[in-house]
Scaffold this active site. Structure first.
Site, short mmCIF file in Angstrom:
data_model
loop_
_atom_site.label_atom_id
_atom_site.label_comp_id
_atom_site.label_asym_id
_atom_site.label_seq_id
_atom_site.Cartn_x
_atom_site.Cartn_y
_atom_site.Cartn_z
CG ASP A 11 -1.91 -0.98 0.82
OD1 ASP A 11 -1.96 -1.82 0.18
OD2 ASP A 11 -3.38 -0.32 1.11
CB CYS A 51 4.70 -0.29 8.37
SG CYS A 51 5.95 0.01 6.12
CB CYS A 54 2.15 -6.59 3.95
SG CYS A 54 3.15 -5.96 4.51
CG ASP A 55 -1.22 -2.52 4.90
OD1 ASP A 55 -0.41 -2.84 6.09
OD2 ASP A 55 -1.78 -0.84 4.70
CE LYS A 56 -6.48 -2.59 1.94
NZ LYS A 56 -5.34 -2.56 2.90
CD GLU A 115 -4.42 2.36 2.31
OE1 GLU A 115 -4.74 1.70 3.63
OE2 GLU A 115 -3.29 2.89 2.29
CB SER A 117 -2.82 4.94 5.52
OG SER A 117 -2.06 4.29 6.10
#
EC number: 4.2.1.9
Length: 616
Positions: A81, A195, A122-124, A491, A517
């Site tokens: 992202d 992150c 990570c995000d998704k 985002e 985000s």
């Protein structure tokens, strides 16, 4: 008693062709009676949170086979992202969640796998795999790649902690010199891993612990630390035990829908509110609950947000603490322990280790455990060495952070705030709700009223912010960026970061039917539902309209009369096939994204696909 799903392809004369192909993958006669367990990896060189995962699937597979299973690894896609942020690439991020969920379903069902180990980060990727796991409802264990170490650099004779968001803010701040911006950029992301703050990736990996689908330490133990290897080794062994419990002992408690029950979802959301997690977690938990056929809605989240305090504060809400500090303070289990002592958790839940919540806390909560090995694990700390290698260091903190008065994790009596880190707001242009990360909102702007400045794309808003057209007191409205309208629900980290760069972080609000985000802080209100593209009233706001935000009372109101809003709606509908579409926006939207948009629901439904359109 259920039979192994894989027996469909490994037993019977009519499956000679399938067995011939299995043999070509290395299987032998002895393997055809064993469970076939999918190792669902997500290695990619595009994403720092996944760059170190290449060999970890093999690590898990070796343990599966040593424990009596057959391991078969495959990979999913993974979008970064941060790299996709601020340009057309962000249109693809949320839709990739559905692709990941579908690809896992396709692979597992096509090959009749019996169980899964999901290696996400990570995000998704974690949400997509979570959705697939609950959809398939076969034994599963999650083990993520782990958090990145926090960046560190010396500015003004002081060592400060950094992350991705700092690099973005300083890069856009005209007052920051090129040399300082470059220094921050080079220091912000020092290692592999997700992150380093309580952003979406780490939030979701913490929530898999609360859901019971991953092991203690999964959400907080650093990617670089040698101790994390044990989570992967344990996952490979344990998944075989869970698989045999279900298929050979008819024990349905081994299934993810029985572990991640509604009570577990409530615990996960309680954790999220207490730790000030990413607003994206709301979207993903709603989506996962639908896959599990659990009645868990925005209303449930709203009720929890009104009674759960904030017990942990981590970047981006403060630069004092990052995930490495959360781990030192006891990680997810440390927060759950304080919530349990406050009487805020459902205790009748179990995890993939077969432990009840009280048993888990007794063994893994650093405040009460007598287990020195557990305490040693939570002392695992950063090395401060740039690397892309997993398990590459074995540094430890000298002491644990067990200070529940002034430490990273607080007790109920010493909470950062009696109100939790997330809140659901309702009003006349967010009838189905919207979300704000209160953990990142300064107390001075918990109540805020200002004139709207309306933009029909993130790009236009960024241009206006950097061009000085947004001033203190404004409410920036970015619409037609929802799941359908974007499409893809971008985002808005760049607009919020650039508001800070321009000195407006505590002087403006930003409202959108898009999302934020996990790195966002400030008065940033997203997920406005219904979205503009679905006829939501956010599409009726005009420049100069006053908008009143009242977080303590959970309200958000467009100060325009009902009669005027009705007239505006009538005018919008009169646009015919152009109704509820952005004006003067040029955006190339691929067929793949248009296909996603055609089925997408608004954020209050988790931005999942509308099954009713497919007769489901």
């Amino acid at each position: 008693m259920p039979k192994y799903r894989s027996a469909t392809t490994t037993h019977g004369r009519n499956m000679a062709g399938a067995r011939a192909l299995w043999r070509a993958t290395g299987m032998t006669d002895a393997d055809f009676g064993k469970p076939i367990i999918a190792v669902v990896n997500s290695f990619t060189q595009f994403v720092p949170g996944h760059v170190h995962l290449r060999d970890l699937g093999k690590l898990v597979a070796e343990q599966i086979e040593a424990a009596g299973g057959v391991a078969k690894e495959f990979n999913t896609i993974a979008v970064d992202d941060g790299i996709a942020m601020g340009h057309g690439g962000m249109l693809y991020s949320l839709p990739s969640r559905e692709l990941i969920a579908d690809s896992v379903e396709y692979m597992v069902n096509a090959h009749c796998a019996d169980a899964m180990v999901c290696i996400s980060n990570c995000d998704k990727i974690t949400p997509g795999m979570l959705m697939a796991s609950l959809r398939l409802n076969i034994p599963v264990i999650f083990v993520s790649g782990g958090p990145m170490e926090a960046g560190k650099t010396k500015l003004s004779d002081q060592i400060i902690k950094l992350d991705l968001v700092d690099a973005m803010i300083q890069g856009a701040d005209p007052k920051v010199s090129d040399s300082q911006s470059d220094q921050v950029e080079r220091s912000a992301c020092p290692t592999c891993g997700s992150c380093s703050g309580m952003f979406t990736a780490n939030s979701m990996n913490c929530l898999t612990e609360a859901l019971g689908l991953s092991q203690p330490g999964n959400g907080s133990l650093l990617a670089t630390h040698a101790d994390r290897k044990q989570l992967f080794l344990n996952a490979g062994k344990r998944i075989v035990e869970l698989t045999k419990r279900y298929y050979e002992q008819d024990d349905e408690s081994a299934l993810p829908r029985n572990i991640a029950s509604k009570a577990a979802f409530e615990n996960a959301m309680t954790l999220d509110i207490a730790m000030g997690g990413s607003t994206n977690t709301v979207l993903h938990l709603l989506a996962a609950a639908q896959e599990a056929e659990i009645d868990f809605t925005m209303s449930d989240i709203d009720k929890l947000s009104r009674k759960v305090p904030q017990l942990c504060k981590v970047a981006p809400s403060t630069q004092k603490y990052h995930m490495e500090d959360v781990h030192r303070a006891g990680g997810v289990i440390g927060i759950l322990g304080e919530l349990d002592r406050a009487g805020l958790l459902n205790r009748d839940v179990k995890n993939v280790l077969g432990l009840t919540l009280p048993q888990t806390l007794e063994q893994y909560d650093i405040i009460v455990t007598q287990d020195d090995a557990v305490k040693n694990m939570f002392r695992a700390g950063p090395a401060g060495i740039r690397t892309t290698q997993a398990f590459s260091q074995d540094c430890r903190w000298d002491t644990l952070d067990d200070d529940r008065s002034n430490g990273c994790i607080r007790s109920l009596e010493h909470a950062y705030s009696k109100d939790g880190g997330l809140a659901v707001l309702y009003g006349n242009f967010a009838e189905n709700g919207c979300i704000v990360k209160t953990a990142g909102v300064d107390d001075s702007i918990l109540k805020f009223t200002g004139p709207a400045k309306v933009y029909e794309s993130q790009d236009d808003a960024v241009e206006a912010i950097l061009g000085g057209k947004v001033v203190a007191g404004d409410v920036v409205v970015i619409r037609y960026e929802g799941p359908k309208g974007g499409p893809g629900m971008q985002e808005m980290l760049y607009p919020t970061s650039f508001l800070k760069s321009m000195g407006l972080g505590k002087a403006c609000a930003l409202i959108t039917d898009g999302r934020f985000s996990g790195g966002t802080s400030g008065l940033s209100i997203g997920h406005v539902s219904p979205e503009a593209a679905s006829g939501g009233s956010i599409g009726l706001i005009e420049d100069g309209d006053l908008i009143a935000i009242d977080i303590p009372n959970r309200g958000i109101q467009l100060q325009v009369s009902d009669a005027e809003l009705a007239a505006r709606r009538e005018a919008q509908e009169a646009r015919g096939n152009k109704a509820w579409t952005p004006k003067n926006r040029e955006r190339q939207v691929s067929f793949a994204l248009r296909a996603y948009a055609s089925l997408a629901t608004s954020a209050d439904k988790g931005a999942v696909r509308d099954k009713s359109k497919l007769g489901g």
